[in-house]
Design an enzyme around this catalytic site. Structure first.
Site, mmCIF file in Angstrom:
data_model
loop_
_atom_site.group_PDB
_atom_site.id
_atom_site.type_symbol
_atom_site.label_atom_id
_atom_site.label_comp_id
_atom_site.label_asym_id
_atom_site.label_seq_id
_atom_site.Cartn_x
_atom_site.Cartn_y
_atom_site.Cartn_z
ATOM 1 N N CYS A 1 -29.921 41.322 -57.310
ATOM 2 C CA CYS A 1 -28.385 42.040 -57.325
ATOM 3 C C CYS A 1 -27.703 41.668 -58.671
ATOM 4 O O CYS A 1 -26.810 42.746 -59.291
ATOM 5 C CB CYS A 1 -27.729 41.896 -56.215
ATOM 6 S SG CYS A 1 -27.354 40.131 -55.769
ATOM 7 N N ASP B 1 -22.528 48.978 -55.204
ATOM 8 C CA ASP B 1 -23.320 48.216 -54.593
ATOM 9 C C ASP B 1 -24.759 48.276 -55.032
ATOM 10 O O ASP B 1 -25.571 49.331 -54.584
ATOM 11 C CB ASP B 1 -23.140 48.481 -52.882
ATOM 12 C CG ASP B 1 -24.050 47.283 -51.977
ATOM 13 O OD1 ASP B 1 -24.593 46.354 -52.823
ATOM 14 O OD2 ASP B 1 -23.673 47.219 -50.854
ATOM 15 N N HIS C 1 -27.082 46.941 -53.728
ATOM 16 C CA HIS C 1 -28.025 46.415 -52.665
ATOM 17 C C HIS C 1 -28.956 47.382 -51.880
ATOM 18 O O HIS C 1 -29.499 47.679 -51.099
ATOM 19 C CB HIS C 1 -27.534 45.818 -51.597
ATOM 20 C CG HIS C 1 -26.683 44.422 -52.183
ATOM 21 N ND1 HIS C 1 -25.469 44.296 -52.750
ATOM 22 C CD2 HIS C 1 -27.392 43.086 -52.515
ATOM 23 C CE1 HIS C 1 -25.510 42.828 -53.249
ATOM 24 N NE2 HIS C 1 -26.500 42.344 -52.877
#
Length: 483
Positions: free
Chosen positions: A141, A315, A317
């Site tokens: 990430c 994000d 993820h």
């Protein structure tokens, strides 16, 4: 006469339909004044990487309505939605070009990771090659948010070169996103970040990158590959200090170029102190800003703007497959997250794109901040416990290539430099994995020549009273975007 309870119920019904109302208790009635009187408007500011958008709502119902679309991403004004959609967002990927496991690194067969990807992909990876990583789910990430920061900086360069606004058609970004495809041939791919992290920071494939390692890799990759308009990169992970002599040297070398500035900072112990909220907003409002990476413990996000006291982020993820034809389209999204400033982790990586012709403007901008400081010199900031004879020439050799393996003594994002101070050798077997546990630190990176070689020695994160500071290095690169 209507009871207060009945009036309250009627108010809620009217507010639900987003109408402005008056309460008239003398005449025992509620009447709408939407047609008879001009509804008072309240304007809210939305900032997206230096671009400001004003959104007007009714005073009585505005907060509810505005927070609703910032909660559900529905009914967002098209202008703001287009601005968000135009930014680059790099996420976890699966089924990419395999990355070989390091002998001393983690195994690709991790049950926790396998549960987070497509079961068919997981089984296929196990049978095809148990010794290679086919996904960065669970560990990539920080690399992805670093890619997002770099990608949007390159996008800024392109829009400036072509004298275009920062928001343009997504087709124009394909030549940028191609640089981030997950294969070794792409300049800023995950594979090349991992390779760089292994060589210079001893980070094995499958291990989590910290902000310092990510910044270091970005700089080396800019050096190693054609820069597409970014001629130099300045990084500091000790503080938000920028030294004039270093920047001026880059400007003298590339008077018409661009410098990417990456600053690793920590604005508190467990959370960002409220006094810094305004400065973070000021930075995101600046035309120099290319975003912020980090901001969550061991779970990096890419912050690109704010609304009121809410940060807006992408994000990384959310995983996607790497083997798709519409890769460029997959790097744009309308889905974004919101995070209150009070929930922001204090460790983060700030990104600024500095056109060399605007150095004076940048200095004026930083004069408004306490987080970022432009300083005249660095001698007075050197740790007095470090003998100057131990620090060689701090100018990085421009001939350094990724194929070389320097005597980098960093491991993860932190190392113990006690051995360096007392002698000429260090034990790198003792790993410091306490990144999240350290509650008080002066995060640090020093790049210098070793005593007997010209290869760089990099040291990160030391607990000292007064930190030594990062030095910078650049190599020439060709201009990629024609004027």
């Amino acid at each position: 006469m209507e009871t207060i309870h009945n009036i309250s119920n009627r108010l809620q019904e009217v507010l639900a339909t987003n109408k402005s109302v008056n309460v008239d208790t003398d005449n025992d009635s509620l009447s709408s004044n939407q047609e008879d009187n001009e509804v008072e408007k309240v304007r809210h500011l939305v900032v997206i990487l230096g671009e400001k958008y004003s959104y007007a709502v009714d005073r009585n119902t505005g907060i509810n309505a505005l927070m609703q679309w910032f909660t559900t991403n529905s009914e967002i004004p098209e202008e703001i939605l287009n601005a968000i959609r135009s930014k680059l967002n790099f996420t976890y990927r699966t089924n990419f070009e395999p990355i070989e496991r390091a002998p001393d690194g983690p195994s690709p067969i991790n049950p926790l990771i396998m549960l987070r990807i497509n079961p068919i992909d997981a089984i296929e990876n196990v049978f095809n090659n148990r010794e290679c990583f086919f996904t960065d789910v669970g560990w990539g990430c920080m690399i992805r948010t670093g890619q997002s920061l770099l990608g949007n900086a390159l996008q800024r360069v392109k829009s400036t070169v072509k004298d275009q606004p920062y928001i343009y058609e997504m087709d124009d970004t394909k030549e940028i996103t191609d640089l981030f495809k997950d294969n070794t041939k792409s300049a800023f791919s995950l594979q090349n970040f991992v390779k760089c992290g292994r060589i210079y920071n001893k980070i094995a494939p499958g291990e989590w990158f910290g902000p310092a390692t990510t910044a270091t890799c970005i700089r080396y990759l800019i050096q190693e590959n054609p820069c597409y308009g970014i001629e130099a990169c300045y990084i500091s992970v000790s503080s938000g200090d920028i030294f004039k002599e270093n920047i001026q040297g880059m400007i003298d070398r590339y008077p018409n170029g661009n410098i990417l500035i990456l600053l690793g900072i920590k604005l508190g112990l467990d959370s960002v102190h409220e006094r810094y909220w305004g400065e973070i907003k000021t930075m995101l409002e600046s035309p120099f800003s290319v975003g912020i990476a980090g901001g969550r413990p061991s779970s990096s996000l890419y912050f690109f703007g704010y609304f009121d006291d809410t940060l807006l982020f992408f994000d990384p993820h959310n995983s996607q497959t790497a083997l798709i034809d519409d890769f460029d389209e997959s790097c744009h999204t309308e889905n974004f997250g919101k995070l209150n400033f009070s929930d922001l982790d204090p460790s983060m990586l700030l990104g600024f794109l500095l056109p060399c012709s605007k150095w004076d403007e940048f200095q004026e901008f930083t004069s408004l901040l306490t987080i970022v400081n432009v300083l005249d010199g660095m001698d007075q900031y050197r740790d007095p416990d470090l003998n100057s004879n131990d620090i060689g020439n701090v100018e990085l050799s421009p001939q350094l290539k990724l194929s070389q393996t320097p005597d980098a003594i960093t491991d993860d994002d932190y190392v113990d430099i006690g051995a360096l101070i007392q002698g000429n050798s260090m034990n790198i077997n003792d790993r410091d994995n306490g990144y999240q546990e350290v509650q008080c630190k002066n995060q640090q990176i020093v790049i210098m020549d070793s005593l007997n070689e010209t290869k760089p020695l990099e040291i990160e994160k030391v607990l000292v009273g007064q930190g030594t500071n990062l030095v910078n290095a650049t190599t020439p690169c060709r201009e990629a975007f024609p004027k």
